[in-house]
Design a protein around this motif. Structure first.
Motif, PDB file in Angstrom:
ATOM      1  N   HIS A  98       0.863  -1.184   0.000  1.00  0.00           N
ATOM      2  CA  HIS A  98       0.000   0.000   0.000  1.00  0.00           C
ATOM      3  C   HIS A  98       0.896   1.229   0.000  1.00  0.00           C
ATOM      4  CE1 HIS A  98      -3.962  -1.757   0.819  1.00  0.00           C
ATOM      5  NE2 HIS A  98      -3.327  -2.641   1.571  1.00  0.00           N
ATOM      6  N   LEU A  99       0.419   2.296  -0.589  1.00  0.00           N
ATOM      7  CA  LEU A  99       1.111   3.570  -0.505  1.00  0.00           C
ATOM      8  C   LEU A  99       0.699   4.241   0.800  1.00  0.00           C
ATOM      9  CD1 LEU A  99       0.625   4.690  -4.200  1.00  0.00           C
ATOM     10  CD2 LEU A  99       2.656   3.678  -3.169  1.00  0.00           C
ATOM     11  N   THR A 158      -6.020   4.971  -2.500  1.00  0.00           N
ATOM     12  CA  THR A 158      -5.182   4.207  -3.410  1.00  0.00           C
ATOM     13  C   THR A 158      -5.269   2.721  -3.082  1.00  0.00           C
ATOM     14  OG1 THR A 158      -3.644   6.074  -3.475  1.00  0.00           O
ATOM     15  CG2 THR A 158      -2.848   4.002  -4.344  1.00  0.00           C
ATOM     16  N   PRO A 159      -5.661   1.883  -4.043  1.00  0.00           N
ATOM     17  CA  PRO A 159      -5.722   0.443  -3.775  1.00  0.00           C
ATOM     18  C   PRO A 159      -4.320  -0.148  -3.604  1.00  0.00           C
ATOM     19  CG  PRO A 159      -6.157   0.864  -6.087  1.00  0.00           C
ATOM     20  CD  PRO A 159      -6.052   2.204  -5.413  1.00  0.00           C
ATOM     21  N   ARG A 160      -4.262  -1.332  -2.995  1.00  0.00           N
ATOM     22  CA  ARG A 160      -2.988  -2.032  -2.859  1.00  0.00           C
ATOM     23  C   ARG A 160      -2.420  -2.297  -4.246  1.00  0.00           C
ATOM     24  NH1 ARG A 160      -2.354  -7.955  -0.544  1.00  0.00           N
ATOM     25  NH2 ARG A 160      -4.461  -7.907  -1.326  1.00  0.00           N
ATOM     26  N   ALA A 207       7.717  -3.373 -16.236  1.00  0.00           N
ATOM     27  CA  ALA A 207       6.480  -3.640 -16.972  1.00  0.00           C
ATOM     28  C   ALA A 207       5.230  -3.190 -16.211  1.00  0.00           C
ATOM     29  CB  ALA A 207       6.386  -5.125 -17.318  1.00  0.00           C
ATOM     30  N   LEU A 208       5.230  -1.938 -15.766  1.00  0.00           N
ATOM     31  CA  LEU A 208       4.029  -1.419 -15.125  1.00  0.00           C
ATOM     32  C   LEU A 208       2.913  -1.294 -16.151  1.00  0.00           C
ATOM     33  CD1 LEU A 208       5.404   1.497 -12.910  1.00  0.00           C
ATOM     34  CD2 LEU A 208       4.823  -0.820 -12.206  1.00  0.00           C
ATOM     35  N   GLN A 209       1.722  -1.643 -15.718  1.00  0.00           N
ATOM     36  CA  GLN A 209       0.548  -1.454 -16.561  1.00  0.00           C
ATOM     37  C   GLN A 209       0.214   0.038 -16.565  1.00  0.00           C
ATOM     38  OE1 GLN A 209      -0.885  -3.945 -18.336  1.00  0.00           O
ATOM     39  NE2 GLN A 209       0.826  -5.140 -17.543  1.00  0.00           N
ATOM     40  N   PRO A 210      -0.404   0.536 -17.644  1.00  0.00           N
ATOM     41  CA  PRO A 210      -0.721   1.969 -17.695  1.00  0.00           C
ATOM     42  C   PRO A 210      -1.535   2.451 -16.492  1.00  0.00           C
ATOM     43  CG  PRO A 210      -1.019   0.995 -19.855  1.00  0.00           C
ATOM     44  CD  PRO A 210      -0.742  -0.138 -18.894  1.00  0.00           C
ATOM     45  N   ASP A 211      -2.482   1.653 -16.004  1.00  0.00           N
ATOM     46  CA  ASP A 211      -3.293   2.084 -14.863  1.00  0.00           C
ATOM     47  C   ASP A 211      -2.455   2.131 -13.581  1.00  0.00           C
ATOM     48  OD1 ASP A 211      -3.229  -0.776 -15.031  1.00  0.00           O
ATOM     49  OD2 ASP A 211      -4.894  -0.879 -13.610  1.00  0.00           O
ATOM     50  N   GLN A 212      -1.475   1.236 -13.442  1.00  0.00           N
ATOM     51  CA  GLN A 212      -0.588   1.261 -12.273  1.00  0.00           C
ATOM     52  C   GLN A 212       0.293   2.502 -12.307  1.00  0.00           C
ATOM     53  OE1 GLN A 212       1.195  -2.536 -13.110  1.00  0.00           O
ATOM     54  NE2 GLN A 212       0.127  -3.514 -11.394  1.00  0.00           N
ATOM     55  N   ASN A 213       0.816   2.810 -13.477  1.00  0.00           N
ATOM     56  CA  ASN A 213       1.654   3.988 -13.638  1.00  0.00           C
ATOM     57  C   ASN A 213       0.863   5.255 -13.321  1.00  0.00           C
ATOM     58  OD1 ASN A 213       4.263   5.018 -14.393  1.00  0.00           O
ATOM     59  ND2 ASN A 213       3.269   5.865 -16.200  1.00  0.00           N
ATOM     60  N   THR A 214      -0.359   5.340 -13.808  1.00  0.00           N
ATOM     61  CA  THR A 214      -1.214   6.497 -13.551  1.00  0.00           C
ATOM     62  C   THR A 214      -1.507   6.620 -12.062  1.00  0.00           C
ATOM     63  OG1 THR A 214      -2.222   6.354 -15.740  1.00  0.00           O
ATOM     64  CG2 THR A 214      -3.461   7.544 -14.051  1.00  0.00           C
ATOM     65  N   GLU A 246       1.593   7.992 -10.345  1.00  0.00           N
ATOM     66  CA  GLU A 246       1.785   9.402 -10.689  1.00  0.00           C
ATOM     67  C   GLU A 246       0.770  10.284  -9.961  1.00  0.00           C
ATOM     68  OE1 GLU A 246       1.630   9.641 -14.943  1.00  0.00           O
ATOM     69  OE2 GLU A 246       3.669   8.872 -15.169  1.00  0.00           O
ATOM     70  N   THR A 247      -0.482   9.842  -9.875  1.00  0.00           N
ATOM     71  CA  THR A 247      -1.517  10.590  -9.169  1.00  0.00           C
ATOM     72  C   THR A 247      -1.175  10.712  -7.687  1.00  0.00           C
ATOM     73  OG1 THR A 247      -3.186   9.887 -10.758  1.00  0.00           O
ATOM     74  CG2 THR A 247      -3.981  10.677  -8.630  1.00  0.00           C
ATOM     75  N   PHE A 248      -0.713   9.623  -7.097  1.00  0.00           N
ATOM     76  CA  PHE A 248      -0.335   9.617  -5.691  1.00  0.00           C
ATOM     77  C   PHE A 248       0.799  10.615  -5.441  1.00  0.00           C
ATOM     78  CE2 PHE A 248       2.368   7.940  -2.287  1.00  0.00           C
ATOM     79  CZ  PHE A 248       1.466   7.898  -1.246  1.00  0.00           C
ATOM     80  N   ILE A 249       1.820  10.607  -6.280  1.00  0.00           N
ATOM     81  CA  ILE A 249       2.951  11.512  -6.123  1.00  0.00           C
ATOM     82  C   ILE A 249       2.493  12.966  -6.270  1.00  0.00           C
ATOM     83  CG2 ILE A 249       5.125  12.281  -7.177  1.00  0.00           C
ATOM     84  CD1 ILE A 249       5.635   9.253  -7.765  1.00  0.00           C
ATOM     85  N   THR A 250       1.619  13.231  -7.225  1.00  0.00           N
ATOM     86  CA  THR A 250       1.084  14.584  -7.414  1.00  0.00           C
ATOM     87  C   THR A 250       0.352  15.045  -6.161  1.00  0.00           C
ATOM     88  OG1 THR A 250       0.887  14.269  -9.797  1.00  0.00           O
ATOM     89  CG2 THR A 250      -0.463  16.005  -8.809  1.00  0.00           C
ATOM     90  N   ARG A 251      -0.454  14.177  -5.561  1.00  0.00           N
ATOM     91  CA  ARG A 251      -1.189  14.536  -4.341  1.00  0.00           C
ATOM     92  C   ARG A 251      -0.227  14.822  -3.190  1.00  0.00           C
ATOM     93  NH1 ARG A 251      -4.356   9.759  -4.003  1.00  0.00           N
ATOM     94  NH2 ARG A 251      -4.062   9.944  -1.769  1.00  0.00           N
ATOM     95  N   LEU A 252       0.881  14.095  -3.107  1.00  0.00           N
ATOM     96  CA  LEU A 252       1.858  14.344  -2.045  1.00  0.00           C
ATOM     97  C   LEU A 252       2.508  15.705  -2.186  1.00  0.00           C
ATOM     98  CD1 LEU A 252       3.738  10.933  -1.677  1.00  0.00           C
ATOM     99  CD2 LEU A 252       2.064  11.921  -0.126  1.00  0.00           C
ATOM    100  N   ARG A 253       2.651  16.180  -3.400  1.00  0.00           N
ATOM    101  CA  ARG A 253       3.319  17.463  -3.657  1.00  0.00           C
ATOM    102  C   ARG A 253       2.403  18.650  -3.400  1.00  0.00           C
ATOM    103  NH1 ARG A 253       6.396  15.636  -9.166  1.00  0.00           N
ATOM    104  NH2 ARG A 253       8.082  14.511  -8.126  1.00  0.00           N
ATOM    105  N   GLU A 254       1.103  18.403  -3.292  1.00  0.00           N
ATOM    106  CA  GLU A 254       0.148  19.517  -3.108  1.00  0.00           C
ATOM    107  C   GLU A 254       0.179  20.072  -1.712  1.00  0.00           C
ATOM    108  OE1 GLU A 254      -3.529  17.657  -4.336  1.00  0.00           O
ATOM    109  OE2 GLU A 254      -3.093  18.060  -6.424  1.00  0.00           O
TER     110      GLU A 254
END
Length: 75
Positions: A18-19, A29-31, A57-64, A67-75
């Motif tokens: 988990h993040l 964020t799901p596991r 080999a991250l799936q596009p949804d995993q990568n997104t 990235e969304t999680f990191i963006t939220r941390l920066r806010e």
């Protein structure tokens, strides 16, 4: 990642985690279950081993999701 045993460089592993935000599971964020490869391994005198993992080999949804999680941390 820290383990009680060494892993060989190049080993393929699956990580499930988990993040965290402020030490707590981020409920938005799901596991994640991600494939990875061991890129380094360093042991200490107590028998613990720190392991460097490269996510592969991250799936596009995993990568997104990451990235969304990191963006939220920066806010």
């Amino acid at each position: 990642v820290s383990l009680d045993r060494a892993l060989s460089i190049g080993s393929q592993i699956d990580l499930s985690f988990h993040l965290l935000v402020d030490g707590r599971i981020d409920e938005q964020t799901p596991r994640l279950l991600l494939p990875g490869e061991v890129v380094w391994c360093a042991g200490d005198s107590q028998g613990a081993h720190d392991i460097g993992i490269r996510f592969a080999a991250l799936q596009p949804d995993q990568n997104t999701l990451i990235e969304t999680f990191i963006t939220r941390l920066r806010e």
